[in-house]
Design an enzyme around this catalytic site. Structure first.
Site, PDB file in Angstrom:
ATOM      1  N   ARG A  32       0.825  -1.221   0.000  1.00  0.00           N
ATOM      2  CA  ARG A  32       0.000   0.000   0.000  1.00  0.00           C
ATOM      3  C   ARG A  32       0.859   1.272   0.000  1.00  0.00           C
ATOM      4  NH1 ARG A  32      -2.364  -4.161  -0.734  1.00  0.00           N
ATOM      5  NH2 ARG A  32      -4.467  -4.651   0.009  1.00  0.00           N
ATOM      6  N   ASP A 478     -12.283  -8.428  10.269  1.00  0.00           N
ATOM      7  CA  ASP A 478     -11.134  -8.891   9.477  1.00  0.00           C
ATOM      8  C   ASP A 478     -10.051  -9.537  10.326  1.00  0.00           C
ATOM      9  OD1 ASP A 478     -12.297  -8.007   7.178  1.00  0.00           O
ATOM     10  OD2 ASP A 478     -11.143  -6.157   7.040  1.00  0.00           O
ATOM     11  N   GLU A 481      -3.448  -9.509   7.846  1.00  0.00           N
ATOM     12  CA  GLU A 481      -2.685  -9.983   6.697  1.00  0.00           C
ATOM     13  C   GLU A 481      -1.303  -9.325   6.719  1.00  0.00           C
ATOM     14  OE1 GLU A 481      -4.999  -8.875   3.340  1.00  0.00           O
ATOM     15  OE2 GLU A 481      -6.741 -10.055   3.938  1.00  0.00           O
ATOM     16  N   ASN A 484      -0.891  -5.648   6.074  1.00  0.00           N
ATOM     17  CA  ASN A 484      -1.346  -4.736   7.134  1.00  0.00           C
ATOM     18  C   ASN A 484      -0.186  -4.243   8.004  1.00  0.00           C
ATOM     19  OD1 ASN A 484      -4.216  -6.883   7.781  1.00  0.00           O
ATOM     20  ND2 ASN A 484      -4.008  -5.230   6.304  1.00  0.00           N
ATOM     21  N   GLN A 488      -0.356  -0.808  10.195  1.00  0.00           N
ATOM     22  CA  GLN A 488      -1.229  -1.092  11.338  1.00  0.00           C
ATOM     23  C   GLN A 488      -0.307  -1.557  12.472  1.00  0.00           C
ATOM     24  OE1 GLN A 488      -4.510  -3.529   9.883  1.00  0.00           O
ATOM     25  NE2 GLN A 488      -4.711  -2.268   8.064  1.00  0.00           N
ATOM     26  N   VAL A 526     -20.929  -3.989  11.517  1.00  0.00           N
ATOM     27  CA  VAL A 526     -22.029  -3.160  12.002  1.00  0.00           C
ATOM     28  C   VAL A 526     -22.948  -2.888  10.817  1.00  0.00           C
ATOM     29  CG1 VAL A 526     -22.666  -1.025  13.178  1.00  0.00           C
ATOM     30  CG2 VAL A 526     -20.484  -2.104  13.693  1.00  0.00           C
ATOM     31  N   ASN A 551     -14.874   1.842   3.901  1.00  0.00           N
ATOM     32  CA  ASN A 551     -15.849   1.837   2.808  1.00  0.00           C
ATOM     33  C   ASN A 551     -17.038   2.709   3.145  1.00  0.00           C
ATOM     34  OD1 ASN A 551     -18.387  -0.032   3.495  1.00  0.00           O
ATOM     35  ND2 ASN A 551     -16.572  -0.927   4.460  1.00  0.00           N
ATOM     36  N   CYS A 606     -18.826   0.308 -24.937  1.00  0.00           N
ATOM     37  CA  CYS A 606     -18.339   0.228 -26.320  1.00  0.00           C
ATOM     38  C   CYS A 606     -16.827   0.432 -26.364  1.00  0.00           C
ATOM     39  CB  CYS A 606     -19.049   1.295 -27.142  1.00  0.00           C
ATOM     40  SG  CYS A 606     -18.574   1.335 -28.860  1.00  0.00           S
TER      41      CYS A 606
END
EC number: 6.2.1.45
Length: 1025
Positions: A32, A478, A481, A484, A488, A526, A551, A606
């Site tokens: 990231r 979650d 990983e 992270n 984190q 939630v 999100n 298209c």
């Protein structure tokens, strides 16, 4: 410059020659961050040695962010014995460390953050006695260092070309200073993706018009290059031209006389040009400072703090300590010194005694959110220094958050004096009473990712919920990983696979043992499906909510819940070096849902199907190809096998019967593989279909010399004429398409691919005969998005005889009892699953068809995986801003102008704060926060209740159920009038109100006494349970 250093000539950056060009980047860890900084910047960081002086809260915050970012080595210096008050913001110190040297106990804990960044301790009895001790570093960061030492060290570093960052915080005040030497090179000032576009015209004066009135996105002073120009070939791949913007669709590149006359075609591409900056040494900058504004509402504040903080240092040098909390005599000395200093320097700055008074009162304050803010900022400046990526601070930035001071808690010399506790640094600023308030808060944290980890760390430091009534609830569904771990910071490699909420809670309880037993961890999303868990009792018990989500849907849901239960919400987010914060206060502010982000960029079908002109188009096409090969067919076959009467019911409703039946037939009968060799053959046939046959058909329908109805060349402007590809096993992307496609097809059918190697693939391919292709004159292709799709009617195909023939070929589901296909679940971060490999190959092959510049796997993963770029520095800074607003909520401030929404971009750097404005005029009903509340009364009682208010209910509904309308016949209403509202809802909806639900929401339409419609809030009925 000493012999142990080398110069990277591209950037004139100092780097350590022993590792230049030899450091591979672990993309699974840095994924990231790579999308923020890029590979080249990170390689330069990996050749840099950094020293951080001072290991209190600010120093450790900077060290944490730099260690996570990844440098060649990180060295820390602070021989001072740990004091209990250091624990106010120093999250790597423990109570049993008191008395031990701060650096000694902190260094190993920083070292755990990143195995690629070794952490050591700088051994020295004095930083100023032998200045050559700094020669082995590329950057030196000074925190908690006397000003006289800063000047001595700064002068030496400037003369040696070693970069300097100085940062300090004093309660709610803080400052940062940067000196990156003479002629410092900035390679990329903004970090934004260079823009490009299609040229429509270039006139004789050098005025460039973008195609189809597309905004060019350039700014004055940008530089561009050109390719594919016809008639002005001399400009193709020539030196970059400087841009003067003439309008949103046009720009000038200066004189083009003598280069030819533009005929057609061409692509312009923005080029990032290096910028060179001369920095002043600290001694010169003190007398002649340049400032970056941190808050436009506080004009002149930086100049005052520049003088005030020098006065603090003078006080500290004279008395051996900074001014005492809320001590008026000490403050008088500081104010007097500042005034004398301003007079001596003939400064025209108007000093605000109230600001200087608070600066003195808070000088011994040590606040975690201020350390987080300046720790993120200072670490980012270090990364700028060693990488040349983004524009540095030139040269001072001052910031304060005086609005965070409590107005509803007592602050005095008595209540702010140290108590020999871990919270003394905070008590010095806010007082004991406010500290107790913090301890008894019940807060809900939604998300334990990057922002969630930083939030919990800050909460632990400020003592949130550490009191007898305090409680923190954190939920995150979650697991951890590897990618992270780069941002984190509460997680370690040993935690990979474990639940985020559990590990984060465990980590912060170790940081502050007062939180043991105060954190409830959950693993539930939630949302509406968990309202039995996050029920009315749960929400009512909360003092507030903090979102740490990634999100919009989840954020919107939590926001709606907070509005309903009237709970304050703190919202924040980051995107690379950009960050934002938003405060939502019941009855005072708008909510998160009151405004919407612009929709995601989408491409016309298209364009994707037939006329791509840039790599984003081919990646989007390849992502859809992935779905149509490895996801949708398997899901459809499984529906056919497991859903009773699938063909008679679901399929007929879908409206695309023939294509679906053919898909089931192909994957279940005609092309069903029995071995891995069959999967290889299938992949090779798909290559031929997509990159040869489809292109031949397109060129048959629209030959390269064809013209449109207007007489213009068909293949011009955004339409790039393609060429078919001839399969070549030696071509990397041809080969990868087969390998990845075969493996994924085999996965669908549960076929073992162990031992599948290139030799066995080549043998299968050598024995294949690829059928010749002839274009079909019956095939129609949409020529333009503005025209109707000639195949749109195909979905209503109704030749029942042909449909029956396909259906007859299908085996009956009962004959295949227990058989099912395995759909592929797209996962971008597993480098062994072939997902990104396939999409990269598929996209680049199509790009080869259309002569579009290819994208590497890294870029393809970013676009196809919709990855949000992230870096620890921004996350730390944004979270600090959130906590500064949180203080205001805890204090119960009702003055709207005290709250601020923040917008930052560390790359520029830019800081913007929006103060909320109070409401103008009378507002009788707040449609967001107000509502009507009633008990479980009858319908007639509800109607009468509103009649008493002068309002006539014309319609009443709950969810999708219409319960009452004034136009209903009396016979229909007779029984309803006497029903209680809960009975009425159950009667009409045919469903009981769930046991966990304590309220029912009703929407009403009403008229006033003149018969006019009136917009009113909803009605909330309290269940009698």
């Amino acid at each position: 410059m000493t012999d142990s250093k080398d110069i990277d000539m591209e950037t004139k950056m100092q780097v350590d020659e022993s590792v230049v060009g030899h450091n591979d980047i672990d993309e699974s860890l840095y994924s990231r961050q790579l999308y923020v900084l890029g590979h080249e910047a990170m390689k330069r960081m990996g050749a840099s040695n950094v020293l951080i002086v001072g290991m209190k809260g600010l120093g450790v915050e900077i060290a944490k962010n730099i260690a996570l970012a990844g440098v060649k080595s990180l060295t820390v210096y602070d021989p001072t014995p740990t004091a209990i008050a250091d624990l106010s913001s120093q999250f790597f110190l423990r109570p049993d460390d008191v008395g031990k040297p701060r650096a000694t106990v902190t260094a190993p804990r920083i070292g755990e953050l990143n195995a690629y960044t070794p952490v050591s301790i700088h051994e020295s009895s004095s930083l100023t006695s032998n200045l050559s001790q700094f020669d082995k570093y590329q950057v030196v960061v000074l925190t908690n260092t006397p000003l006289k030492d800063q000047i001595i060290i700064g002068e030496y570093l400037h003369s040696k070309g070693i970069f300097l960052v100085v940062a300090d915080t004093f309660g709610l005040f803080g400052s940062i200073f940067c000196d990156f030497g003479k002629n410092f090179t900035v390679l990329d000032s903004t970090g934004e993706t260079p823009v490009n576009g299609i040229v429509a015209a270039i006139d004789e004066d050098g005025l460039v018009s973008a195609l189809d009135e597309t905004r060019h996105g350039l700014e004055d002073g940008d530089f561009v290059t050109f390719t594919e120009l016809v008639g002005l070939e001399a400009l193709n791949s020539a030196a970059p031209r400087k841009v003067t913007v003439k309008g949103p669709y046009t720009f000038s590149i200066g004189d083009v006389s003598g280069l030819g006359t533009y005929q057609k075609g061409g692509i312009y591409q923005q080029v990032k040009m290096p910028k060179f900056i001369d920095f002043k040494p600290l001694s010169a900058a003190l007398k002649s400072p340049d400032f970056v504004d941190s808050d436009w509402a506080k004009m002149g504040r930086a100049q005052q703090l520049h003088i005030g903080i020098q006065a603090l240092h003078a006080f500290q040098e004279q008395h051996g300590h900074f001014p005492r909390p809320m001590h008026k005599e000490d403050a008088a000395v500081v104010i007097g010194a500042a005034q004398a200093f301003a007079k001596q320097e003939k400064s025209e700055v108007e000093l605000d005694e109230k600001v200087l008074l608070e600066l003195s009162y808070q000088a011994q304050g040590d606040l975690s959110p201020m350390a987080a803010f300046f720790g993120g900022l200072a670490a980012q400046e270090v990364l700028k220094a060693v990488s040349g990526k983004f524009h540095p601070i030139c040269q001072y930035l001052y910031f304060d958050s005086l609005e965070s001071l409590p107005s509803n808690s007592v602050r005095s010399e008595e209540t702010c004096k140290p108590l020999n506790t871990r919270y003394d640094g905070q008590i010095a600023v806010f007082g004991r009473e406010f500290q107790e308030k913090l301890g008894n808060i019940q807060e809900f944290l939604v998300g334990a990712g990057a922002i969630g980890c930083e939030m919990l760390k800050n909460w632990a430091m400020i003592g949130l919920a550490a009191g007898p009534k305090g409680k923190i609830t954190v939920t995150d569904m979650d697991s951890i990983e590897k990618s992270n771990l780069n941002r984190q910071f509460l997680f370690r490699p040993k935690d990979v696979g474990k639940l985020k909420s559990d590990c984060a809670a465990e980590a912060v309880q170790a940081m502050n043992p007062d939180l043991k037993g105060k954190i409830v961890t959950m693993r539930d999303r939630v949302g509406q499906d968990t309202e039995h868990l996050f029920n009315e009792e749960f929400w009512e018990a909360l003092d507030g909510v903090t979102n740490a989500l990634d999100n919009v849907d989840a954020r919107t849901y939590v926001d709606r819940r907070c509005v309903f239960f009237r709970k304050p919400l703190l919202e924040s987010g980051t995107l690379g070096t950009k960050g934002n914060t938003q405060v939502i206060i019941p009855h005072l502010t708008e909510s998160y849902s009151s405004s919407q982000d612009p929709p995601e960029q989408s491409f016309p079908m298209c364009t994707l199907r037939s006329f791509p002109n840039n790599i984003n188009h081919t990646i989007a096409w390849a992502r859809e190809l992935f779905e149509s090969y490895f996801v949708k067919p398997a899901e459809t076959v499984n529906l056919y096998l497991n859903q009773p009467n699938y063909l008679e019911t679901t399929l007929k409703q879908g409206g695309n019967e023939k294509a679906t039946l053919e898909m089931i037939r192909d994957f279940l009968v005609d092309d069903k593989p029995l071995s891995v060799e069959d999967c290889i053959k299938w992949a090779r046939i798909q290559f031929e279909k997509q990159y040869n046959n489809a292109i031949q058909q397109l060129l048959y329908n629209f030959p390269k010399d064809s013209k449109s109805s207007s007489g213009a060349l068909f293949w011009s402007g955004p339409k790039r004429a393609p060429d078919p590809l001839k399969f070549d096993i030696k071509n990397e992307f041809h080969r990868t398409f087969i390998v990845a496609g075969a493996n994924l097809h085999a996965f669908n059918y549960g076929i073992n691919t162990k031992g599948l190697d290139l030799n066995s693939i080549e043998k299968v391919l050598d024995n294949m005969i690829i059928p010749d292709f002839s274009p079909n004159s019956a095939v129609k292709i949409q020529a333009d998005d503005s025209e109707p799709d000639p195949n749109a009617g195909a979905s209503t195909f109704n030749d029942s005889e042909e449909l029956q023939q396909i259906t007859d070929k299908l085996p009956q589901p009962k004959q295949l009892a227990g058989f099912k296909l395995q759909p592929v679940e797209f996962e971008k971060d597993d480098d062994t699953n072939f997902h990104i490999d396939f999409i990269t190959a598929a996209s680049n092959l199509r790009a080869e068809n259309y002569k579009i510049e290819l994208a590497d796997r890294h870029k393809t993963k970013f676009i196809a995986g919709k990855i949000i770029p992230a870096i620890a520095t921004t996350t730390a800074l944004v979270t600090g801003l959130v906590i500064l607003e949180f203080y205001k909520i805890v204090d119960g401030k009702t003055d709207l102008e005290q709250y601020k929404n923040g917008f930052v971009n560390l790359a520029l750097p830019f800081f913007g704060f929006n103060k909320y404005q109070g409401k103008n005029g009378e507002v009788s009903i707040d449609k967001l926060w107000d509502r009507f509340e009633v008990n479980d009364i009858t319908l007639r009682e509800l109607i009468d209740h509103f009649e008493e208010k002068g309002l006539t209910i014309t319609m009443l509904s709950s969810g999708v159920s219409l319960l009452y309308a004034s136009f209903f016949p009396p016979t229909k209403l007779k029984d309803r009038y006497t029903m209680k509202l809960s009975e009425l809802v159950e009667h009409i909806s045919k469903k009981p109100v769930p046991d966990h639900q304590k309220n029912v929401i009703f929407e009403i339409c009403v008229e006033d006494q003149s018969g006019e419609d009136v917009e009113v809030p909803y009605v909330m009925m309290k269940m009698a349970k």
